[in-house]
Design a protein around this motif. Structure first.
Motif, PDB file in Angstrom:
ATOM      1  N   SER A  41      31.171  -3.229   8.073  1.00 39.72           N
ATOM      2  CA  SER A  41      30.502  -3.289   6.776  1.00 39.72           C
ATOM      3  C   SER A  41      29.692  -2.019   6.590  1.00 39.72           C
ATOM      4  CB  SER A  41      29.596  -4.527   6.668  1.00 39.72           C
ATOM      5  OG  SER A  41      28.551  -4.475   7.641  1.00 39.72           O
ATOM      6  N   VAL A  42      29.393  -1.716   5.323  1.00 39.92           N
ATOM      7  CA  VAL A  42      28.552  -0.567   5.010  1.00 39.92           C
ATOM      8  C   VAL A  42      27.091  -0.940   5.231  1.00 39.92           C
ATOM      9  CG1 VAL A  42      30.218   0.247   3.330  1.00 39.92           C
ATOM     10  CG2 VAL A  42      28.381  -1.238   2.582  1.00 39.92           C
ATOM     11  N   PRO A  43      26.209   0.063   5.376  1.00 43.05           N
ATOM     12  CA  PRO A  43      24.779  -0.255   5.558  1.00 43.05           C
ATOM     13  C   PRO A  43      24.231  -1.007   4.334  1.00 43.05           C
ATOM     14  CG  PRO A  43      25.233   2.020   6.149  1.00 43.05           C
ATOM     15  CD  PRO A  43      26.468   1.510   5.508  1.00 43.05           C
ATOM     16  N   GLU A  44      23.320  -1.966   4.611  1.00 42.79           N
ATOM     17  CA  GLU A  44      22.733  -2.766   3.527  1.00 42.79           C
ATOM     18  C   GLU A  44      21.245  -2.968   3.837  1.00 42.79           C
ATOM     19  OE1 GLU A  44      23.167  -7.215   1.498  1.00 42.79           O
ATOM     20  OE2 GLU A  44      24.499  -6.580   3.113  1.00 42.79           O
ATOM     21  N   PHE A  45      20.412  -2.787   2.798  1.00 42.12           N
ATOM     22  CA  PHE A  45      18.971  -2.967   2.968  1.00 42.12           C
ATOM     23  C   PHE A  45      18.640  -4.455   2.808  1.00 42.12           C
ATOM     24  CE2 PHE A  45      19.039   1.520   2.123  1.00 42.12           C
ATOM     25  CZ  PHE A  45      18.011   2.011   2.924  1.00 42.12           C
ATOM     26  N   VAL A  46      18.266  -5.091   3.934  1.00 44.05           N
ATOM     27  CA  VAL A  46      17.829  -6.492   3.880  1.00 44.05           C
ATOM     28  C   VAL A  46      16.416  -6.547   3.296  1.00 44.05           C
ATOM     29  CG1 VAL A  46      17.410  -8.569   5.241  1.00 44.05           C
ATOM     30  CG2 VAL A  46      19.298  -7.034   5.835  1.00 44.05           C
ATOM     31  N   GLU A  47      15.540  -5.674   3.761  1.00 42.20           N
ATOM     32  CA  GLU A  47      14.209  -5.518   3.171  1.00 42.20           C
ATOM     33  C   GLU A  47      14.058  -4.061   2.752  1.00 42.20           C
ATOM     34  OE1 GLU A  47      11.044  -6.838   5.589  1.00 42.20           O
ATOM     35  OE2 GLU A  47      11.819  -8.874   5.842  1.00 42.20           O
ATOM     36  N   LYS A  48      13.744  -3.850   1.482  1.00 42.72           N
ATOM     37  CA  LYS A  48      13.702  -2.507   0.919  1.00 42.72           C
ATOM     38  C   LYS A  48      12.288  -1.943   0.995  1.00 42.72           C
ATOM     39  CE  LYS A  48      17.194  -4.069  -2.352  1.00 42.72           C
ATOM     40  NZ  LYS A  48      17.488  -4.357  -3.763  1.00 42.72           N
ATOM     41  N   PRO A  49      12.167  -0.613   1.150  1.00 45.74           N
ATOM     42  CA  PRO A  49      10.842   0.012   1.065  1.00 45.74           C
ATOM     43  C   PRO A  49      10.273  -0.162  -0.349  1.00 45.74           C
ATOM     44  CG  PRO A  49      12.502   1.563   1.858  1.00 45.74           C
ATOM     45  CD  PRO A  49      13.219   0.350   1.417  1.00 45.74           C
ATOM     46  N   GLN A  50       8.978  -0.255  -0.431  1.00 45.56           N
ATOM     47  CA  GLN A  50       8.308  -0.460  -1.714  1.00 45.56           C
ATOM     48  C   GLN A  50       7.507   0.781  -2.100  1.00 45.56           C
ATOM     49  OE1 GLN A  50       8.827  -3.171  -3.588  1.00 45.56           O
ATOM     50  NE2 GLN A  50      10.225  -3.889  -1.974  1.00 45.56           N
ATOM     51  N   PRO A  51       7.450   1.117  -3.413  1.00 45.37           N
ATOM     52  CA  PRO A  51       6.626   2.260  -3.836  1.00 45.37           C
ATOM     53  C   PRO A  51       5.158   2.032  -3.468  1.00 45.37           C
ATOM     54  CG  PRO A  51       8.095   1.534  -5.605  1.00 45.37           C
ATOM     55  CD  PRO A  51       8.166   0.494  -4.549  1.00 45.37           C
ATOM     56  N   VAL A  52       4.480   3.111  -3.161  1.00 44.18           N
ATOM     57  CA  VAL A  52       3.084   3.022  -2.719  1.00 44.18           C
ATOM     58  C   VAL A  52       2.239   3.930  -3.608  1.00 44.18           C
ATOM     59  CG1 VAL A  52       1.456   3.416  -0.842  1.00 44.18           C
ATOM     60  CG2 VAL A  52       3.730   2.478  -0.352  1.00 44.18           C
ATOM     61  N   THR A  53       1.139   3.401  -4.071  1.00 39.18           N
ATOM     62  CA  THR A  53       0.117   4.190  -4.764  1.00 39.18           C
ATOM     63  C   THR A  53      -1.198   4.008  -3.995  1.00 39.18           C
ATOM     64  OG1 THR A  53       1.217   3.870  -6.884  1.00 39.18           O
ATOM     65  CG2 THR A  53      -1.090   4.569  -6.923  1.00 39.18           C
ATOM     66  N   ALA A  54      -1.711   5.104  -3.454  1.00 43.73           N
ATOM     67  CA  ALA A  54      -2.902   4.995  -2.590  1.00 43.73           C
ATOM     68  C   ALA A  54      -3.815   6.171  -2.858  1.00 43.73           C
ATOM     69  CB  ALA A  54      -2.490   4.953  -1.120  1.00 43.73           C
ATOM     70  N   PRO A  55      -5.140   5.980  -2.658  1.00 39.33           N
ATOM     71  CA  PRO A  55      -6.084   7.084  -2.885  1.00 39.33           C
ATOM     72  C   PRO A  55      -6.007   8.097  -1.753  1.00 39.33           C
ATOM     73  CG  PRO A  55      -7.244   5.153  -2.102  1.00 39.33           C
ATOM     74  CD  PRO A  55      -5.838   4.719  -2.330  1.00 39.33           C
ATOM     75  N   GLU A  56      -6.480   9.261  -2.033  1.00 38.12           N
ATOM     76  CA  GLU A  56      -6.527  10.327  -1.039  1.00 38.12           C
ATOM     77  C   GLU A  56      -7.412   9.898   0.129  1.00 38.12           C
ATOM     78  OE1 GLU A  56      -7.359  15.176  -1.010  1.00 38.12           O
ATOM     79  OE2 GLU A  56      -8.096  13.892  -2.649  1.00 38.12           O
ATOM     80  N   GLY A  57      -6.931  10.161   1.368  1.00 36.57           N
ATOM     81  CA  GLY A  57      -7.653   9.781   2.573  1.00 36.57           C
ATOM     82  C   GLY A  57      -7.216   8.448   3.127  1.00 36.57           C
ATOM     83  N   ASP A  58      -6.521   7.629   2.332  1.00 35.31           N
ATOM     84  CA  ASP A  58      -6.038   6.339   2.807  1.00 35.31           C
ATOM     85  C   ASP A  58      -4.723   6.551   3.562  1.00 35.31           C
ATOM     86  OD1 ASP A  58      -5.836   3.676   3.258  1.00 35.31           O
ATOM     87  OD2 ASP A  58      -6.128   3.058   1.170  1.00 35.31           O
ATOM     88  N   LYS A  59      -4.008   5.462   3.852  1.00 30.90           N
ATOM     89  CA  LYS A  59      -2.717   5.552   4.530  1.00 30.90           C
ATOM     90  C   LYS A  59      -1.650   4.885   3.666  1.00 30.90           C
ATOM     91  CE  LYS A  59      -3.248   1.287   7.239  1.00 30.90           C
ATOM     92  NZ  LYS A  59      -3.277   0.710   8.606  1.00 30.90           N
ATOM     93  N   ALA A  60      -0.401   5.279   3.945  1.00 33.49           N
ATOM     94  CA  ALA A  60       0.765   4.690   3.259  1.00 33.49           C
ATOM     95  C   ALA A  60       1.782   4.309   4.310  1.00 33.49           C
ATOM     96  CB  ALA A  60       1.367   5.683   2.268  1.00 33.49           C
ATOM     97  N   VAL A  61       2.334   3.084   4.181  1.00 39.14           N
ATOM     98  CA  VAL A  61       3.317   2.571   5.152  1.00 39.14           C
ATOM     99  C   VAL A  61       4.551   2.120   4.375  1.00 39.14           C
ATOM    100  CG1 VAL A  61       3.803   0.912   6.966  1.00 39.14           C
ATOM    101  CG2 VAL A  61       1.489   1.856   6.715  1.00 39.14           C
ATOM    102  N   PHE A  62       5.722   2.645   4.750  1.00 35.35           N
ATOM    103  CA  PHE A  62       7.012   2.217   4.194  1.00 35.35           C
ATOM    104  C   PHE A  62       7.757   1.471   5.286  1.00 35.35           C
ATOM    105  CE2 PHE A  62       5.946   6.129   1.853  1.00 35.35           C
ATOM    106  CZ  PHE A  62       5.994   5.655   0.543  1.00 35.35           C
ATOM    107  N   ARG A  63       8.265   0.278   4.931  1.00 35.52           N
ATOM    108  CA  ARG A  63       8.993  -0.549   5.894  1.00 35.52           C
ATOM    109  C   ARG A  63      10.379  -0.868   5.315  1.00 35.52           C
ATOM    110  NH1 ARG A  63       5.362  -2.788   9.633  1.00 35.52           N
ATOM    111  NH2 ARG A  63       3.176  -2.531   9.036  1.00 35.52           N
TER     112      ARG A  63
END
Length: 1326
Positions: A65-87
């Protein structure tokens, strides 16, 4: 390759296309956060979610099978100095490989963490701390062998209030928020709670707003409070859960926690007692995987049920374990077993729980463990196994497993071991009447055997004998016949096995064939004598038959057939003609052939021999002689003919034939020489015979023999004698005939004849002094012989023919007659000349034709009847009493035509050309007299008075070039016409002529490909070669821009060409070079436009400003080389301040202004402009500072803000840079560009003439950011014409046009016109 896209985004003024069936746009509303009384507004930005699938193959194997995203990364909006996590969680087969990238191409910063969470099975990208430069679209790429799945999401890093730039303030379009009253809080605890929610940099401002002045004390207490929270905080992500388990299984309690202190103490508890894990002997085990903590309980029993707790610090989690006690049952059915004899049969059954009272039974009888039966139980006591070793047929039956009241039964089936043939039957080949034996060997002796032939069962008897001892079996066939051949099969069977096992072989019975030990030989026997044919075979039992000439002998008279054992005879008691022939003895496998012949010697009848000897065979000359001789003999004898002892062979006139009873010799066209003794010889192997006869061929006699002897030669009598012929032709000579002729005569006259026995003759019919010739012929009954001729003899004294007459002279000529005269010969031969014979012939012919029949009296003759314009020759022959003499020497040739007039004066003698060594003259024919046959041209030098001929023979034409003259020497010329009648009067040139070229003004030789425009690269050589003509040779002057050249050039000059050379050019060598030619008769010049190309000089004075939001407009001062070179252009580049890589923003920019689009907000950029031509790129012109307005400038600008006034930016389209004319060599590409402005964005339409070519696949065009480019690949002559671009919007339209000229390199006229019209714009590389 197939690409599937799916987008989720919100963007201003952007149209999107989706190939998936469903698409949704997420709208993110503007959010407002209140801190105290001040309002901080956040900009609503574009949130991007984009998915694409790039497949590598259309056929995906089953299970992949071809690759399939079971859980997709979500867009992130964060203030400067904070952190961003893509899963992201993906699946696919083969397992996909995961990578992360930024859409802008900028590498992900080194502080980012990329890892795989094995507990949650997630791929994680973690960015901490965030900066404004981290704003971008991030791609998660999942790849395997079949496709690349790419999911793109946005990261938007926002700023605080103090960092909002001026553009953001403009976009708010709202007045500043009114100041709010100072708030109050009840106590210090509430103040600490408020401070914990705002950024650290705003602490002092917030404290002042709420009226707290002890800022440092609050800050210290806030730090202690946060530290305490951080130390004591234990974050439980997943607590313990209750479990249910069966007995003898394994149970796992697990939970997920995030611990600030990884060394915090953890205790597992059952009920109220801590578990002593290290002393549990494997009963309990504690494991940790990342943030997951587990307790593993093995071999669960009823006593393990209860409450299990995990104590971590001051927190405790609990869960209950319930152990299920199931009733006893079989966990499956016992299946029937089928094995082969002597193998091991296995029965297996599994229980739901342990049962001590478990038994195995066979046909109701309990089984015990022994050598036959092996009974085992698994370690967990649930699986019971029974093995029956060395299974026999008696072990077939019902086996059962009993546990308490439960019973399972299954059948055991034993298959017999298949019978195999150790040695199979082998094919047998025997002779007829012999014994055949078939044998085989089996793996078992307890078998039942049956024998078959061609599928039919064989029974024991006298014919077949069947033996079976132990494992071996045989079949014996007695006295095998041909019918016993075929396929024999032995079939084996055993008890309890319905299968038939067989082996097959082929028995071949060959015929009993004999061979010939002694064959027959041909027999030759005389008629009436006995004879026999005999054959000996190698087998007495074999019979045979006799054949004569292919037919079987059944009843042949006088023949006996005898067989004595292996000897077979055919006896002929008395040979006769009927017995001759070819005899064959034929038996099985044997055959012998021989022939029987009658053997009689050849004989000829004696009466025939007597007749041949007594009567010769007579035949006339030219007739055919047939000689036949009958004979008898067997076999036919060889026939040989002899003539006079020499063997006769077949040739053109002689043929020999042999019949059954006669020999024939045929001689056609017989000649006298064929006469003679003929001998016939007959011979065969049994004797020989001969016959003799005489052949006589009759012919006319041979000529008389020898030289004729003259007994008397006088003026009154001639007496002669001769000898008789050597051969009388087979008949006697009856008479001789005598003939004579006078010398010079052709006819013979008979003067007498004599008897055949007389060989002399005399005659008085002669004249004194005359020459005669005599001949004698013999005559018989067959004809007259060839003559015997005498030599010429004189009757009395001899008279000779006269001598030569003189050469005839032509005295008069007309077109019909010629008059000649001659002189008499000096010798008359002893008798007076009686006259003359005149002969004529055409010039070149060998045939002389007499003019008169009778001799002419006198020495003059007029020959008439001639052909006009024909050339003739004449000769004369004197005649006396003795006859004609020898002919005279032929006269000179003369043409039969009327007399010719001499030519008149030559007309219009003049000089047509001259050089340093030659002078060319021309003239016209004379107007008077007959036409000339040529011209005599004479000349003399200025310093001499003697005339000399220019040619040895007259000149045939009306022009001539006199060569080999002295340069600049003066010569005089005169000319005369000449024909057959003579030479005309001379005509002299009016004045002398000098040997030199005619004067001519200078002129360039354009065929030497002198170029009008040249482009050379700096540092290479400039070479201009000019060819020209002029008389005298012109002076050459080279000029540059109107001034004579001086300095580094090398100039080579000669009479007809000149070369201008600069070995290493510089940019300053560009200009207009002129070559000036001058002599005393005129002047000429030619201009060459030379441009020395080098790397272009860079542009200057780069300026940046903003005309449209989120874009940057660049202007600069033109590079001089771009303005001069039509093909030179600019390349615009940009670079993010955070990277060192330059990216091309635009190419082929011809103006000095360009607007860069596609810039990301919040980024800092450098810009670069490079000039480019066909040589290469100039030095870059870079912007000194990054394009970003700093905070101080914002504050200054905000103080000067004016009220916002809405402005209408729309305007009709117009061209900033129009199209330019193009000239292209056929086969090359043509690129046209133009630039335009317009708002709203105009639509672009391309035209060739009046035809819309926008959608034409031959042309390629692109319109981006107001620049339209049209490319015409591989131009042909048909592509020439007018091209235009129409831009229009709702406010108006504008059109720009140009002309394209496509030319062929061999078309000089087009190249010249292009050069004249385009001037500097047409370039020709050296």
């Amino acid at each position: 390759m197939t690409t599937i896209h799916s987008r989720q985004m919100l963007q201003e003024h952007v149209s999107m296309e989706f190939s998936s069936s469903t698409t949704h746009v997420q709208t993110f509303s503007q959010t407002t956060k209140i801190v105290g009384e001040e309002v901080v507004r956040r900009k609503s930005s574009s949130i991007v979610e984009f998915f694409s699938l790039v497949t590598r193959s259309s056929n995906i194997p089953a299970g992949d099978s071809v690759p399939e995203f079971v859980e997709k990364p979500q867009p992130v909006t964060a203030p400067e100095g904070d952190k961003a996590v893509f899963r992201a969680r993906v699946q696919g087969n083969p397992k996909p490989h995961i990578s992360w990238k930024r859409e802008s191409g900028i590498p992900i910063k080194e502080s980012a963490k990329i890892f795989y969470d094995s507990i949650n099975k997630e791929h994680v990208l973690k960015l901490e701390p965030l900066t404004l430069d981290d704003s971008d679209n991030y791609k998660c790429i999942a790849s395997n062998d079949h496709a690349d799945a790419i999911y793109t999401v946005s990261l938007l890093v926002t700023e605080g209030q103090e960092k909002m730039d001026f553009k953001k303030m403009l976009k708010k379009r709202v007045p500043p928020a009114p100041k709010k009253k100072q708030k109050k809080v009840a106590n210090e605890k509430e103040m600490l709670e408020i401070l914990s929610k705002v950024p650290k940099k705003d602490f002092e401002k917030v404290c002042m707003e709420y009226g707290f002045t002890d800022f440092r004390g609050l800050l210290r207490k806030l730090k202690e409070m946060k530290k305490k929270v951080e130390v004591e905080a234990i974050r439980i992500l997943k607590p313990l859960e209750d479990k249910e388990s069966k007995v003898d299984t394994t149970v796992v309690f697990d939970c997920i926690m995030e611990l600030k202190d990884p060394n915090v103490k953890m205790i597992w508890i059952k009920g109220t007692e801590p578990l002593r894990i290290q002393y549990s002997l494997g009963k309990y085990d504690v494991k940790q995987m990342g943030t997951k903590y587990m307790l593993v309980i093995s071999n669960v029993n009823m006593n393990d049920a209860g409450i299990y707790s995990l104590s971590v610090g001051d927190k405790r989690m609990s869960a209950e374990l319930t152990v299920l006690d199931e009733p006893l049952k079989f966990l499956g059915e016992m299946k029937p077993v089928k094995v082969t004899e002597r193998q091991t049969a296995v029965f297996e059954i599994r229980l739901s729980k342990k049962e001590p009272n478990f038994v195995w039974k066979f046909n109701g009888k309990e089984l015990k463990r022994d050598d036959k039966y092996e009974i085992t139980v698994s370690e967990d006591g649930l699986t019971h196994t029974l093995k029956i070793k060395d299974a026999r047929l008696s072990d077939s039956g019902e086996f059962s497993a009993e546990a308490g009241n439960l019973v399972q039964k299954a059948q055991l089936t034993i298959d017999r071991i298949p019978i195999k043939f150790v040695s199979n039957l082998k094919n047998v080949r025997v002779k007829e009447r012999s014994r055949a034996c078939l044998e085989c060997e089996l793996t078992s002796k307890d078998v039942t055997l049956r024998w078959k032939k061609d599928g039919q069962l064989l029974m024991h008897g006298t014919k077949y004998s069947m033996n079976h001892e132990g494992k071996r079996a045989e079949l014996i066939i007695e006295d095998a016949q041909l019918s016993d051949g075929g396929e024999y099969t032995v079939v084996a069977m055993q008890d309890g096995d319905p299968t038939e096992y067989y082996s097959t072989a082929i028995v071949t019975v060959e015929e009993r064939l004999a061979t010939v030990k002694s064959g027959m030989s041909d027999v030759h026997a005389a008629t009436g004598s006995p004879a026999e044919l005999c054959v000996v075979l190698n087998d007495e039992k074999v019979e045979g038959v006799w054949l004569k000439d292919g037919k079987e002998i059944t009843d042949l008279p006088g023949v006996q057939i005898v067989k004595q054992g292996a000897v077979h005879k055919l006896i002929f008691p008395s040979m006769g003609p009927e017995h001759e022939g070819k005899y064959t003895f034929r038996a099985k496998g044997a055959e012998s052939e021989a022939s029987v012949f009658i053997a009689d010697p050849p004989t000829i009848d004696p009466s025939v021999l007597e007749a041949l000897a007594a009567h010769p065979i007579t035949v006339k000359v030219g007739h055919t002689a047939h000689i036949k001789v009958p004979f008898r003999g067997k076999p036919l004898p060889k026939v040989t003919w002899y003539k006079d002892g020499m063997e006769v062979t077949e040739e053109e006139r002689v043929s020999m034939e042999r019949g059954e009873d006669q020999a024939l010799l045929t001689i056609s066209n017989c000649v006298r020489e064929d006469s003679g003794l003929i001998l016939l010889k007959l011979k065969n192997d049994h004797g020989s015979a001969t016959a003799t006869l005489h052949l006589s061929v009759l012919d006319r006699p041979k000529p008389p023999q020898g030289r004729v002897e003259f007994l008397e030669l006088s003026g009154s009598c001639v007496h002669m004698k001769w000898k008789a012929p050597k051969d009388n032709g087979g008949r006697p000579v009856t008479q001789f005939i005598v003939e004579r002729r006078a010398v010079g005569k052709k006819s013979w006259i008979k003067i007498g004849e004599v008897d055949g026995k007389v060989t002399n003759f005399s005659t008085n019919k002669v004249e004194e002094g005359k020459a005669y010739q005599f001949r004698i012929l013999a005559v018989n009954s067959e004809g007259v012989s060839d003559p015997l001729e005498t030599e010429e003899v004189f009757a009395g004294n001899p008279i000779e023919p006269p001598g030569f007459a003189s050469q005839p002279q032509v005295t008069d000529v007309t077109k019909e007659a010629v008059t000649i005269t001659w002189n008499a010969p000096t010798q008359d031969g002893g008798a007076p000349v009686l006259g003359y014979i005149v002969e004529r012939r055409k010039k070149g012919s060998n045939l002389w034709v007499p003019v008169n029949k009778d001799p002419i009296q006198g020495t003059k003759c007029t020959v008439d009847g001639l052909l006009e314009d024909t050339e003739y020759e004449f000769r004369v022959i004197a005649v006396n009493k003795a006859g004609p003499g020898q002919p005279s020497v032929p006269s000179s040739s003369v043409v039969a035509k009327d007399p010719v007039k001499p030519p008149g004066l030559v007309q219009d003698l003049h000089v047509s050309d001259s050089s340093n060594s030659s002078i060319s003259l021309a003239w016209r024919e004379p107007a008077e007299g007959d036409p000339p046959s040529g011209y005599i041209l004479e000349m003399r030098a200025e310093d001499t008075k003697e005339w000399s001929k220019c040619t040895k023979i007259p000149i045939s034409g009306t022009c001539y070039t006199v060569g080999g003259l002295t340069e600049r020497q003066k010569y005089f010329f005169r000319i005369r016409a000449v024909n057959e009648a003579g030479v005309g009067e001379p005509v002299e040139l009016d004045e002398g002529v000098r040997a030199m070229p005619p004067p001519a003004a200078p002129k360039f030789d354009l065929s030497a490909r002198l170029k009008s425009h040249m482009v050379v690269r700096a540092g290479t050589a400039l070479c201009i070669h000019a060819a020209f003509s002029g008389s005298p040779p012109p002076d050459v002057i080279w000029q540059k821009d109107g001034v004579p050249t001086k300095g580094r050039e090398t100039i080579t000059k000669s009479k007809n060409h000149s070369q201008f050379l600069i070995n290493s050019t510089k940019r300053s060598d560009s200009g207009v070079y002129r070559i000036l030619l001058q002599n005393e008769f005129g002047e000429a010049h030619y201009d060459i436009h030379v441009r020395v190309a080098d790397f272009p000089r860079p542009p200057t004075n780069l300026r940046l400003f903003e005309e449209v939001p989120n874009t940057v407009t660049l202007t600069w001062n033109h590079s001089p080389d771009v303005q001069e070179d039509n093909e030179a252009h600019y390349v615009i580049m940009k670079r993010d301040a955070s990277t060192a890589t330059w990216y091309t923003a635009a190419e082929r920019v011809f103006s000095n202004k360009y607007t860069v689009t596609g810039l990301l907000p919040g980024r800092k950029y450098y810009f670069r402009v490079v000039a480019r031509n066909e040589i290469g790129d100039s030095e870059p012109l870079d912007s000194k500072d990054t394009w970003l307005i700093n905070k101080d400038q914002i504050q200054d600008l905000s103080a000067k803000l004016k009220p916002y006034e809405k402005k209408d930016w729309r305007h009709a389209p117009r061209f900033v840079t129009p199209l330019k004319p193009h000239t292209v060599l056929r086969g090359q590409d043509c690129t046209m560009t133009c630039a335009f402005l317009g708002n709203p964005r105009p639509t672009v339409t391309l035209y060739k003439g009046d035809v819309n070519i926008t959608a034409n696949s031959k042309f390629w065009y692109n319109s981006t950011s107001g620049v339209c480019t049209l490319v015409i690949p591989t131009c042909t002559l048909k592509d020439s014409g007018d091209y235009s671009v129409l831009v229009e919007n709702e406010l108006g339209k504008d059109r720009s046009g140009c002309t394209l000229t496509v030319y062929d390199k061999d078309d000089k006229s087009i190249v010249a016109s292009i050069t004249e019209s385009l001037q500097k714009k047409s370039k020709h590389l050296m």
